[in-house]
Motif scaffolding. Structure first.
Motif, PDB file in Angstrom:
ATOM      1  N   ARG A  20       0.557  -1.618  -5.490  1.00 30.52           N
ATOM      2  CA  ARG A  20       2.143  -2.369  -5.314  1.00 30.52           C
ATOM      3  C   ARG A  20       3.179  -2.219  -4.370  1.00 30.52           C
ATOM      4  NH1 ARG A  20      -0.132   1.286  -8.828  1.00 30.52           N
ATOM      5  NH2 ARG A  20      -0.023   0.685 -11.594  1.00 30.52           N
ATOM      6  N   ASP A  21       2.458  -1.148  -3.154  1.00 26.72           N
ATOM      7  CA  ASP A  21       3.323  -1.280  -2.686  1.00 26.72           C
ATOM      8  C   ASP A  21       2.751  -0.999  -0.871  1.00 26.72           C
ATOM      9  OD1 ASP A  21       4.981   0.249  -0.541  1.00 26.72           O
ATOM     10  OD2 ASP A  21       6.009   2.110  -1.306  1.00 26.72           O
ATOM     11  N   LEU A  22       2.885  -2.194  -0.781  1.00 26.76           N
ATOM     12  CA  LEU A  22       1.959  -3.018   0.216  1.00 26.76           C
ATOM     13  C   LEU A  22       2.398  -1.891   1.489  1.00 26.76           C
ATOM     14  CD1 LEU A  22      -0.858  -5.264   0.997  1.00 26.76           C
ATOM     15  CD2 LEU A  22       1.395  -6.426   2.108  1.00 26.76           C
ATOM     16  N   PRO A  23       3.381  -1.597   2.265  1.00 28.57           N
ATOM     17  CA  PRO A  23       3.498  -1.045   3.478  1.00 28.57           C
ATOM     18  C   PRO A  23       2.721   0.187   3.262  1.00 28.57           C
ATOM     19  CG  PRO A  23       5.489  -2.103   2.559  1.00 28.57           C
ATOM     20  CD  PRO A  23       4.714  -2.269   1.820  1.00 28.57           C
ATOM     21  N   ALA A  24       2.742   1.355   2.208  1.00 25.49           N
ATOM     22  CA  ALA A  24       2.212   2.699   1.776  1.00 25.49           C
ATOM     23  C   ALA A  24       0.747   2.328   2.337  1.00 25.49           C
ATOM     24  CB  ALA A  24       3.043   2.972   0.391  1.00 25.49           C
ATOM     25  N   SER A  25      -0.168   1.498   1.362  1.00 28.07           N
ATOM     26  CA  SER A  25      -1.100   0.873   1.594  1.00 28.07           C
ATOM     27  C   SER A  25      -1.209   0.278   2.445  1.00 28.07           C
ATOM     28  CB  SER A  25      -2.122   0.176   0.340  1.00 28.07           C
ATOM     29  OG  SER A  25      -1.593   0.325  -0.836  1.00 28.07           O
ATOM     30  N   GLN A  26      -0.761   0.029   3.477  1.00 26.49           N
ATOM     31  CA  GLN A  26      -1.532  -0.133   5.071  1.00 26.49           C
ATOM     32  C   GLN A  26      -0.961   0.928   5.825  1.00 26.49           C
ATOM     33  OE1 GLN A  26       1.099  -4.024   6.741  1.00 26.49           O
ATOM     34  NE2 GLN A  26      -1.065  -3.697   8.465  1.00 26.49           N
ATOM     35  N   ALA A  27      -0.592   1.773   5.423  1.00 20.55           N
ATOM     36  CA  ALA A  27      -0.303   2.510   6.509  1.00 20.55           C
ATOM     37  C   ALA A  27      -1.619   4.083   6.222  1.00 20.55           C
ATOM     38  CB  ALA A  27       1.373   3.567   5.640  1.00 20.55           C
TER      39      ALA A  27
END
Length: 142
Positions: A20-27
């Motif tokens: 759902r949230d690529l930046p959160a997953s990438q972090a």
């Protein structure tokens, strides 16, 4: 001409998670892979990848507009300290506790920690005890 190199030869060739949230997953994944000594492979518009794991948004062509369901992924650690570091990094970067570091009854010496990633996937780091690998991976150069 650029030379590329990939490593293969384990059970899974690759896995895709649609989040759902690529930046959160990438972090989250960048932090845990740093302590597990797995280099990030690359990023692009709507995705990132490391080794056999490809993570994208539902808008990516490969995802076809659908989020993946809840998965359990276990990443190998070199030692118990690496499992501990994985757990701390995961919690500090959006992960939720799902079983702190410790021995598990699966076999003698099975030391693992479990966290939920930002999408609720059960992510584990495991150290199976001292072992000798025949090879770290299969190297393919092209």
């Amino acid at each position: 001409m650029e030379t590329n190199e990939i490593h293969r030869g384990r059970l899974i060739d690759h896995i895709q998670l649609v989040v759902r949230d690529l930046p959160a997953s990438q972090a989250f994944y960048s932090a845990i892979f740093e302590v597990l000594k797995v280099p990030m492979g690359g990023t692009g518009d709507g995705y990132f990848w490391a080794d056999e794991l490809f993570v994208s948004t539902k808008d990516s062509e490969a995802a076809q507009g659908v989020l993946t369901g809840r998965h359990h992924l276990a990443f190998q650690a070199h030692d118990r300290a690496m499992v501990d570091a994985f757990y701390k990094a995961a919690l500090a970067n959006g992960g939720k506790d799902n079983g702190g570091p410790g021995e598990r009854p699966y076999h003698p010496g099975y030391y693992a920690a479990f966290v939920l990633d930002p999408d609720g996937n059960n992510i584990e780091s495991v150290f199976h005890g001292e072992a000798q690998r025949s090879a770290p991976s299969v190297r393919i150069t092209f």
